[in-house]
Structure formats: C-alpha cells, structure tokens
Design a protein around this motif. Structure first.
Motif, mmCIF file in Angstrom:
data_model
loop_
_atom_site.group_PDB
_atom_site.id
_atom_site.type_symbol
_atom_site.label_atom_id
_atom_site.label_comp_id
_atom_site.label_asym_id
_atom_site.label_seq_id
_atom_site.Cartn_x
_atom_site.Cartn_y
_atom_site.Cartn_z
ATOM 1 N N GLU A 1 0.846 -1.193 0.000
ATOM 2 C CA GLU A 1 0.000 0.000 0.000
ATOM 3 C C GLU A 1 0.881 1.242 0.000
ATOM 4 O O GLU A 1 1.882 1.307 0.712
ATOM 5 N N THR B 1 0.770 5.572 0.201
ATOM 6 C CA THR B 1 0.044 6.821 0.441
ATOM 7 C C THR B 1 0.982 7.985 0.186
ATOM 8 O O THR B 1 2.194 7.900 0.431
ATOM 9 N N PHE C 1 -4.201 7.398 -2.082
ATOM 10 C CA PHE C 1 -3.952 5.994 -1.778
ATOM 11 C C PHE C 1 -3.882 5.161 -3.050
ATOM 12 O O PHE C 1 -4.672 5.363 -3.988
ATOM 13 N N ASP D 1 -6.899 4.726 -6.060
ATOM 14 C CA ASP D 1 -8.169 5.324 -5.642
ATOM 15 C C ASP D 1 -8.159 6.784 -6.078
ATOM 16 O O ASP D 1 -7.352 7.585 -5.586
ATOM 17 N N ARG E 1 -9.987 5.221 -0.269
ATOM 18 C CA ARG E 1 -9.085 5.704 0.785
ATOM 19 C C ARG E 1 -8.337 6.966 0.382
ATOM 20 O O ARG E 1 -7.431 7.404 1.090
ATOM 21 N N ARG F 1 -12.448 9.778 0.736
ATOM 22 C CA ARG F 1 -13.801 9.579 0.225
ATOM 23 C C ARG F 1 -14.693 10.757 0.598
ATOM 24 O O ARG F 1 -14.694 11.227 1.733
#
Length: 425
Positions: free
Chosen positions: A15, A17, A35, A88, A94, A97
């Motif tokens: 992941e 960010t 994200f 996203d 993430r 939203r």
C-alpha cells in the motif's frame, strides 16, 4: 509512505500513500492523502507497472478478493506481464472519500470542481514520480478511458502503453450534443428491449401510472416517483440488462387491503438501482467530466435540458432514462441531498478549458489499444471512433458482442485482445 508487504492469493500486496494538494495551481489550499494498492504477481518484482483507472466518475479502484474474482478477469490477464497499481481517485475509497457525511467544504463547488480527470492525472503523476517510475502503462474502463485520454494529453512522455475499454471520449462535441447522441442510442436500445420482451412496455407504463397516482415508499423511507423509477434504464447498457429488467418487471404488483400495491421485493430491487448511497460522488460530478469540451462552459444540467427534445424521455414521457443525472435527484435521493447546493453550483461552473489536447494526442509516443462497443449507450460509437483517429497510434477492437460492461463479462479475453494489438508492432 509504503506499508509492509503482505501475501494474498499468491500475490504480494503493498500500500502506498502520498500527500498531494487538492489544487495544483494553489498548493497552499489544502492537501489530502492519495492511496494506491500495488499488486505484484509471483516472480513479478521487476515487471513493468500498469495503473488501473476506474470507471465512474466517483468510484475507487477494485478490491481484489480471490482468483475467481477480479484475478479471473483483467487483473489476472495483465498480471502475467505487469504489476498493478490500483489507484483510488481523489474523493473515493481511501483517497479522502467524499459522501454525505463529509464536511461541507468537501461538498462545495470549490472542492467538487477539482475532481475532474485532469487532476486525477496530476495525482497519478505525483505518485509515479514518488515511486521513481520513468514510464508506465495505463488501463482504463469507461471514465478511466477519459482519464487516459487526459493523461496522454497532459503527460504523454509518462505513458508507455494504454488500454481503453468503452472509454474513448468526445474531443470536440459540447455536452449538449453528446447527450443528444446518448438519448438517440438509448432510444434504439430501448426499442430493441421492447421488441425482445414485448410485454415490458405496457408494464413500465402501468408502473409509471401507478406511481403518479399512489404513494409507494422505498425501503429507505422516501416516496418513489415515476421519474426516479424511470432511471432504472441505465441497466439497458449492460450485457444482462434486458433480462435483469425483465425479471424485475415481471410481477411487481400484489393486492393489499383491497388495493393494488407494489410488492416490497420489487420496491427493494428498484431502491437498490436508484439509490446513490454507495457512490454519491458519481451523481454530483457526473456532468462536470464533459465541462470545457467542445468549447462548452457551464454544463447547466445538460441531460435534463436535452431530454425535453425527445418526447419518449421528456418529463411526461414513458421511456426509461439511462446514464443521465437530473437536478431533482438531489431532492429525492437521501444520499444526494447533502450535495444539492454543491451540485447546483457545479452545474453553473464555467469551465475554461478541455482536459484533452488533440494536437498532443496526435504526436504522443504511447501505443494504445481500445475496445469500442458498437451498441454502447454510454459512450457513443461514432465519437469513440473519431477520437481513436486522433491518437497517433491507437489500435481498435470493435465489437457488438458486449455492452458497456464488457470487461465484467470477459475482462481477460478483452484485455488479451488489446494486448495482442499493442504487441503487434
């Protein structure tokens, strides 16, 4: 920031960010956390990267859940050669939203106007640079293809290859002309639906008459209007749409207390189709993705205005409507009411420029391939073909085997066809 790796379904998941500005022209105007999920197939640590740009707008990237799910489709087919970046898009998943529970600032025109495809490209570019990747490949379904066309326009040197499915946008038609085309496509598609399911027309008209004269409540508590019921026509653009609508419509009424009433399971089925609770941003920003194209400034509820030119779809018509957003939905759908003012202001926002540049597309180095669906009621075939001719090197897979959701039916097969086109130098 990147998280530690985990193993799922035989793949490595990471992941990422990254803090990015809402407004790249005004970086001091606030930031959010972007994200993206990276998926590395077995032995694929050194594979090139392909970025998934989701359709919509207003929806996050897919969440893979197993080899019989997404990995049986596009993700699995591409993972034979690529490692995935599932991004996203801003305002979804993430990546901060935005929904009815978000702060009022997030639902204002000042924020909503920043969610268009050009800023999605800028986010992706920031992530690419952060990860130290020189060039990468793009995959985009529907609105994701719009994002790709903006990407190749804004950052052509960053794109190695591009794969588009049902997502070649018009480059020169103002929003009103685009919606005229979609209503014409929908009219032909609906007439075919009525030809194949002959009893459906009378049933739709019966339900419309009933809703205009009786109060029926959806499971979420609000009254179902006939005009909101008619928006279930968006399903006509899916491969199984004829049958799913036919099953919904086949037995909607039952007697209750001496009156004809709509069945609760019918109301539940309609409620699932007409509610934007899962993705209110889709409705709030939908028309803005056409802003500035073809010289158009404000979109001004184009779909609502243009439909009055078609008696079948007009306010007093009886045909089902499609991928069109109307101002009154922000009054009738509880999930959209918090966006009412922001959506109204966005409809009046004057877009200064298109997110696309035909001159750059004509000279961009990327090799692209696109699946174009002949009967697509969301992205008109003729406009897709015109845009395809503008790209310097775009190879076409034209088919009437699928509707707009082709990758949901045979994502692996479609991606493989496109990959063969790109590899055929």
């Amino acid at each position: 920031m990147s998280t530690p790796e985990i193993r799922r379904f035989g793949h490595t998941f990471k992941e990422h960010t990254l803090t990015v500005p809402w407004d790249y022209d005004n970086p001091e105007g606030g930031t959010f956390e972007l994200f993206a999920r990276e998926i590395i197939p077995p032995g694929g640590q050194d594979y090139p990267v392909i970025v998934y740009l989701q359709g919509g707008p207003g929806f996050p990237a897919p969440r893979p859940y197993g080899t019989n799910g997404e990995f049986g489709g596009v993700l699995g087919a591409a993972a034979k050669k690529y490692r995935w970046i599932l991004l996203d898009q801003r305002g979804t998943g993430r990546s901060h939203r935005i929904d009815g529970a978000s702060p009022e600032e997030d639902r204002s025109v000042e924020r909503l106007r920043l969610l268009r495809q050009d800023n999605i490209v800028r986010d992706a570019e920031a992530l690419r640079e952060h990860l130290g990747i020189k060039r990468w490949t793009l995959f985009g379904q529907s609105f994701g293809g719009f994002c790709i066309t903006a990407y190749v326009s804004l950052a052509p040197e960053s794109v190695e290859h591009a794969y588009l499915t049902g997502g070649l946008p018009t480059l020169d038609k103002p929003v009103d002309e685009l919606y005229r085309a979609t209503y014409r496509k929908l009219l032909a598609r609906q007439n075919r639906f009525y030809a194949e399911i002959p009893w459906a027309r009378a049933r739709v008209e019966e339900i419309i008459h009933h809703l205009d004269n009786s109060e029926e409540l959806l499971p979420t508590g609000e009254r179902l209007s006939s005009r909101r019921f008619r928006t279930i026509g968006i399903e006509l653009g899916q491969g199984t749409g004829f049958d799913s609508l036919a099953y919904l419509l086949e037995d909607p009424f039952h007697p209750h207390g001496g009156e004809k009433r709509l069945r609760t399971d019918f109301l539940a089925g309609v409620g699932q189709r007409v509610s934007f609770a899962d993705g209110p941003l889709y409705a709030a920003i939908h028309e803005s993705i056409y802003g500035g194209v073809g010289g158009a400034g404000a979109t001004n509820w184009s779909a609502q205005r243009v439909r009055e030119e078609f008696p079948e779809f007009a306010e007093d018509g009886t045909y089902l409507t499609g991928e069109h957003i109307y101002s009154w939905q922000f009054e009738e759908d509880p999930a959209l009411r918090p966006f009412a003012q922001g959506a109204q202001d966005l409809a009046q926002y004057h877009w200064q420029a298109s997110p696309y540049d035909a001159a750059v597309l004509a000279d961009a180095p990327a090799t692209a391939a696109a699946a174009v669906y002949l009967d697509d009621i969301y992205v008109p075939f003729e406009e897709s073909m015109a845009t395809a001719a503008t790209y310097r090197d775009l190879r076409l897979h034209v088919t009437n085997k699928y509707q707009h959701n082709g990758i949901g039916v045979d994502g692996a097969g479609i991606f493989t066809e496109l990959q063969l086109l790109v590899d055929d130098h």
